[in-house]
Design an enzyme around this catalytic site. Sequence first.
Site, PDB file in Angstrom:
ATOM      1  CG  ASN A   1      -1.738   1.208   1.419  1.00 53.35           C
ATOM      2  OD1 ASN A   1      -1.841   2.016   0.490  1.00 53.35           O
ATOM      3  ND2 ASN A   1      -2.342   1.375   2.584  1.00 53.35           N
TER       4      ASN A   1
ATOM      5  CE  LYS B   1      -0.362   3.464   4.710  1.00 53.83           C
ATOM      6  NZ  LYS B   1      -0.397   3.666   6.146  1.00 53.83           N
TER       7      LYS B   1
ATOM      8  CD  GLU C   1      -3.512  -2.254   7.485  1.00 51.25           C
ATOM      9  OE1 GLU C   1      -2.405  -2.487   7.008  1.00 51.25           O
ATOM     10  OE2 GLU C   1      -4.157  -1.231   7.213  1.00 51.25           O
TER      11      GLU C   1
ATOM     12  CG  HIS D   1      -5.910   1.937   5.079  1.00 49.70           C
ATOM     13  ND1 HIS D   1      -5.569   2.952   5.930  1.00 49.70           N
ATOM     14  CD2 HIS D   1      -4.860   1.093   5.047  1.00 49.70           C
ATOM     15  CE1 HIS D   1      -4.345   2.725   6.394  1.00 49.70           C
ATOM     16  NE2 HIS D   1      -3.887   1.611   5.868  1.00 49.70           N
TER      17      HIS D   1
ATOM     18  CB  SER E   1       5.109  -1.130  12.126  1.00 45.43           C
ATOM     19  OG  SER E   1       4.658   0.208  12.303  1.00 45.43           O
TER      20      SER E   1
ATOM     21  N   GLY F   1       2.258   2.749  10.762  1.00 53.06           N
ATOM     22  CA  GLY F   1       3.211   3.841  10.540  1.00 53.06           C
ATOM     23  C   GLY F   1       3.848   4.360  11.821  1.00 53.06           C
TER      24      GLY F   1
ATOM     25  CD  GLU G   1      -3.337   5.728   6.503  1.00 55.40           C
ATOM     26  OE1 GLU G   1      -3.289   5.697   5.261  1.00 55.40           O
ATOM     27  OE2 GLU G   1      -2.415   5.319   7.240  1.00 55.40           O
TER      28      GLU G   1
HETATM   29  P1  PGA Z   1       2.680   0.671   7.694  1.00 52.71           P
HETATM   30  O1  PGA Z   1       1.238   0.813   7.042  1.00 52.71           O
HETATM   31  O2  PGA Z   1       3.275  -0.612   7.162  1.00 52.71           O
HETATM   32  O3  PGA Z   1       3.444   1.875   7.229  1.00 52.71           O
HETATM   33  O4  PGA Z   1       2.511   0.631   9.166  1.00 52.71           O
HETATM   34  C1  PGA Z   1       0.406  -0.293   6.868  1.00 52.71           C
HETATM   35  C2  PGA Z   1      -0.902   0.155   6.279  1.00 52.71           C
HETATM   36  O5  PGA Z   1      -1.413   1.216   6.669  1.00 52.71           O
HETATM   37  O6  PGA Z   1      -1.466  -0.529   5.407  1.00 52.71           O
END
Ligand code: PGA
Length: 246
Positions: free
Chosen positions: A9, A11, A164, A94, A209, A170, A96
């Site tokens: 992803n 983003k 998640e 997601h 992460s 992140g 977000e």
């Molecule tokens: P990250 O994001 O690996 O940077 O923690 C995962 C995600 O939001 O899909």
Amino acid sequence: MRQPLVIANWKMHGKSAFNEALVTEFLALLKAYRAECALCPPSVYIEQVAGLLRSSNVMLGAQDCSHIAEGAYTGEVSAEMLRDCGCGWVIVGHSERRQYHQESDALLAAKLAMAQRADLKPVLCVGETQEQREAGEAEQVVKTQLQGALGDLSDFRRLAIAYEPVWAIGTGLTASPEQAQAMHAFIREVVRELDARSAESLRLLYGGSVKPGNAAELFAQADIDGALVGGASLDPEAFAAIVSAA
Ligand code: PGA
């Protein structure tokens, strides 16, 4: 036996030159691997990345799709358009999108239906916040998200679910392999109640992460079938190592 699935992803990261270097280097580093793998760039770069992936087995995906088929919806991108541009997968719900665009479980149910109608495989994301975990509500939150989005779904075979935990996205914090496994086993139970036939074959991805250093111990858990990778998917070496670990 479930085939591992690893999805990148990106983003809202990338530009043409960066994308080209990233994908070219990633494909060169990718040696023998067993996992199914897909890259989800920002939608404006889907055609570019489709071209870069043409002679590989790596698939293409999108980060979101509209809950509507077509019409006067400025700024929206339909599932059918994504399929037309070569996508096989689409991320839905997601955290977000839930947080910044107030996406509800009912809206996500409509997006899942739209994706499957267009022959795209959705990856539904679920997960609790730090406060919810601390209050002992993690399982209930995830169950509500699953039931709200999947309650009317007819085809569980063309679907993946990503757990998640919001506090691990992140942040550099990862759920421990035991914490992640416990939630994945719980998710499989909830899915079994919704569709008993597909619970065993459904792939459950962990996200938050994921890095080369923690991927193998996560993938070693019985109910973790792959990963949804954000930050580390922008580093060709790190992402190739994660795909190889799966
Ligand atoms: P990250 O994001 O690996 O940077 O923690 C995962 C995600 O939001 O899909």
